[in-house]
Design a protein around this motif. Structure first.
Motif, mmCIF file in Angstrom:
data_model
loop_
_atom_site.group_PDB
_atom_site.id
_atom_site.type_symbol
_atom_site.label_atom_id
_atom_site.label_comp_id
_atom_site.label_asym_id
_atom_site.label_seq_id
_atom_site.Cartn_x
_atom_site.Cartn_y
_atom_site.Cartn_z
ATOM 1 N N ARG A 104 43.211 48.114 36.289
ATOM 2 C CA ARG A 104 42.318 47.370 35.408
ATOM 3 C C ARG A 104 43.119 46.481 34.452
ATOM 4 O O ARG A 104 44.159 46.878 33.937
ATOM 5 N N PRO B 182 39.009 42.360 28.725
ATOM 6 C CA PRO B 182 38.210 43.497 28.248
ATOM 7 C C PRO B 182 36.710 43.253 28.369
ATOM 8 O O PRO B 182 35.916 44.199 28.343
ATOM 9 N N TRP B 183 36.324 41.981 28.505
ATOM 10 C CA TRP B 183 34.908 41.651 28.633
ATOM 11 C C TRP B 183 34.338 42.032 29.998
ATOM 12 O O TRP B 183 33.117 42.124 30.163
ATOM 13 N N TYR B 184 35.205 42.270 30.974
ATOM 14 C CA TYR B 184 34.741 42.689 32.294
ATOM 15 C C TYR B 184 34.711 44.211 32.340
ATOM 16 O O TYR B 184 35.730 44.876 32.207
ATOM 17 N N GLU B 185 33.534 44.775 32.552
ATOM 18 C CA GLU B 185 33.365 46.225 32.516
ATOM 19 C C GLU B 185 33.116 46.831 33.896
ATOM 20 O O GLU B 185 32.862 48.025 34.015
#
Length: 441
Positions: free
Chosen positions: A216, A221-224
């Motif tokens: 990851r 960080p906006w992609y979950e």
């Protein structure tokens, strides 16, 4: 179109539980397809030390300094290494604790679209790569997809590949900007809706840096959502072919040498769809004779039941006229007999389709003389609209009607892929000129 499936003679359930997934990468030139596969293999420990040593010393390395050029793991031809492009389909195998994978790295050049069709014909999923640095935006800020993105998505739809992963690659070149990613995915989802694609899985990544491929990325960080490998591990691959009506194209009629008192006549082939039990009533197509299964033989002995994907020899109670190219089918659900085949074709030859020319149509184990009777329409990749035309050129997609000299026992491609697909072969050059998907509706 009819590439061999994995044989599951001993324990088909084990293969299903293990979760073999066939997938391809597709996109434009230099979108990073080979690098992405190299990254998957490298980060999942799917390559050997001697392979690493070979690519680290490769003379056509395209990276700076000591950085490993992972694309060389799949670009095997010398011409591919020299030009920095993928020309032929390269297949690679690797496994994680959760699943086995077979990857097909397909070319991005439009002239090699036919190679992409070959790789896609047996795929369960496709990764459509979009190079974020190539996407243009109009005055309103809307993303404009590349023609190859549309072309490969259209082929994925025609071939009915179940899962489509839209990987927006090289996010590092736009500083991992979420707004750029969102606009690209919005444009793709609009096109996918127009096309009819349903299972779309978007993901932002950088194949070169390894962001969101196996590990990851802390830079997004906006992609979950899941990483690419997590996504591939989670895709469902249900063997729907087990629930389809029984289809068994005969490859060979097996007889003993003639010196034995007991006669033996077995029909060898692969179960393409459904399942068959000892005692089942079958129909021979196109002849129409009836028969009953006496015994199901494999190299390891007799079976009570055979399922799709298994190669077996069937013994029948009745003596009937059966040859290579005939198909044994479920008596209660026979295939459709066709003298005129309506199909979508992808033209693979540099020589355009010639209406007066004679072709061979190869369908499962049957080959018959054929002639294209009509070109119903040509498909415009950009607009997805169909228009009239009198010829089909390289990489063109068309709906045609083909007259065959002898009837074919076939299914619609949307129902059973293996008995709904075919290839056209030029009668003079013996070159494969088209891949086709039969449409019965």
């Amino acid at each position: 179109m009819n590439a061999p499936l994995t044989i599951k003679a001993k324990a088909p359930s084990q293969e299903h539980e293990r979760g073999l997934l066939r997938f391809i990468t597709a996109g434009s030139v230099d979108d990073g397809k080979s690098t992405l596969i190299g990254r998957l293999l490298f980060d999942s420990k799917g390559i050997f030390a001697d392979q690493m040593d070979a690519i680290s010393r490769a003379k056509h390395k395209r990276t700076v300094g000591d950085t490993i050029d992972l694309s060389l793991l799949t670009d095997g031809l010398e011409a591919e290494r020299e030009q920095g492009i993928t020309i032929d389909v390269a297949y690679r195998y690797f496994a994680t604790p959760k699943r086995k994978f077979i990857i097909a790295d397909t070319p991005g050049h439009e002239q090699y679209t036919r190679n992409m069709v070959t790789g896609a014909s047996t795929a369960d999923a496709v990764i459509i790569l979009v190079d974020v640095s190539k996407v243009k935006f109009d005055d309103a800020g809307r993303a404009e997809l590349l023609i190859q993105t549309k072309r490969h998505s259209t082929i994925a739809h025609l071939l009915q590949i179940e899962h489509v992963i839209v990987a927006v690659n090289k996010m590092d070149l736009v500083d991992y900007d979420r707004s750029v990613y969102d606009r690209i995915i919005t444009a793709y989802e609009e096109f996918a809706q127009q096309l009819g694609l349903k299972d779309i899985r978007p993901i932002p990544l950088s194949a070169l840096a390894g962001d969101n491929v196996v590990t990851r990325s802390e830079k997004m960080p906006w992609y979950e959502g899941p990483t690419l490998i997590e996504l591939l591990e989670s895709l469902s691959v249900y063997e729907e072919s087990h629930d389809d009506p029984f289809r068994f194209p005969v490859q060979l009629v097996a007889r003993h040498g003639g010196h034995q008192a007991k006669d033996f006549r077995g029909y060898m082939g692969r179960v393409e769809a459904g399942k068959v039990h000892v005692g089942d009533k079958l129909t021979v197509q196109p002849g129409g004779q009836s028969a009953t299964v006496k015994e199901i033989l494999t190299f390891d002995g007799s079976l009570d039941v055979a399922v799709a994907g298994q190669s077996v020899t069937l013994l029948l109670n009745e003596y009937v006229d059966i040859s290579r190219g005939d198909m044994l089918v479920a008596a209660e659900a026979p295939a459709t007999l066709l003298k005129t085949v309506n199909a979508d074709i992808c033209w693979l030859s540099e020589e355009p389709l010639e209406m007066r020319r004679k072709y061979w149509l190869k369908h499962t184990t049957r080959q018959v003389a054929a002639k294209v009777a009509k070109i119903d329409s040509l498909l415009d990749i950009n607009t997805q609209e169909r228009h009239a035309g009198d010829s089909v050129t390289l990489n063109g997609i068309a709906r045609v009607a083909i007259n065959v000299q002898q009837p074919l026992a076939a299914d619609g491609y949307d129902r059973i892929r293996s008995t709904g697909s075919f290839i056209l072969i030029d009668e003079v050059t013996h070159q494969t000129v088209a891949a086709g998907m039969i449409r019965l509706d």
